[in-house]
Design a protein around this motif. Structure first.
Motif, PDB file in Angstrom:
ATOM      1  N   VAL A  38      32.661  30.807  59.121  1.00 36.48           N
ATOM      2  CA  VAL A  38      33.107  30.820  60.510  1.00 36.48           C
ATOM      3  C   VAL A  38      34.626  30.802  60.506  1.00 36.48           C
ATOM      4  N   GLU A  39      35.226  31.782  61.159  1.00 39.98           N
ATOM      5  CA  GLU A  39      36.683  31.883  61.204  1.00 39.98           C
ATOM      6  C   GLU A  39      37.134  32.018  62.655  1.00 39.98           C
ATOM      7  N   ASP A  40      38.012  31.117  63.081  1.00 38.78           N
ATOM      8  CA  ASP A  40      38.612  31.199  64.414  1.00 38.78           C
ATOM      9  C   ASP A  40      39.743  32.215  64.331  1.00 38.78           C
ATOM     10  N   THR A  41      39.560  33.361  64.964  1.00 38.66           N
ATOM     11  CA  THR A  41      40.567  34.434  64.905  1.00 38.66           C
ATOM     12  C   THR A  41      41.494  34.409  66.112  1.00 38.66           C
ATOM     13  N   SER A  42      41.447  33.331  66.882  1.00 36.32           N
ATOM     14  CA  SER A  42      42.282  33.243  68.080  1.00 36.32           C
ATOM     15  C   SER A  42      43.469  32.311  67.880  1.00 36.32           C
ATOM     16  N   GLY A  43      43.777  32.021  66.636  1.00 35.63           N
ATOM     17  CA  GLY A  43      44.916  31.156  66.366  1.00 35.63           C
ATOM     18  C   GLY A  43      44.622  29.684  66.574  1.00 35.63           C
ATOM     19  N   GLY A  44      43.361  29.320  66.593  1.00 33.40           N
ATOM     20  CA  GLY A  44      42.992  27.918  66.698  1.00 33.40           C
ATOM     21  C   GLY A  44      42.593  27.447  68.079  1.00 33.40           C
TER      22      GLY A  44
END
Length: 92
Positions: A38-44
């Motif tokens: 799972v990777e948050d691609t919105s800068g956190g």
């Protein structure tokens, strides 16, 4: 005429979604998974995520059914997510 709503006015969710929250939920629901990423691609800020799941629990399901299963599991979190890229696979 456009109506601009605050996030709280259009979302039924309870706040920002975190990588850890999604990861924990998926690990709980897919105990046989060989990979959950799972990777948050919105800068956190928890608005957009890339999710990859590899599990034998998807065996025999079409990709559409695999995705529907994940969406159903994350239905509460999805209320607060603006974008989601989902990759699901069965181990080779």
């Amino acid at each position: 005429m456009y109506s601009f709503l605050k996030k709280s006015e259009y979302s039924q969710g309870s706040g920002p979604v975190t990588q850890a929250e999604i990861t924990n939920k998926l690990r709980q629901e897919f105990p046989q998974a060989t990979r959950i990423s799972v990777e948050d691609t919105s800068g956190g800020c928890g608005a957009m995520f890339n999710i990859s799941i590899v599990t034998s629990e998807f065996k025999g399901l079409s990709v559409m059914k695999q995705h529907r299963l994940v969406y159903d599991i994350l239905k509460e979190q999805i209320k607060n997510i603006h974008g989601l890229h989902l990759e699901t696979r069965v181990p080779k």
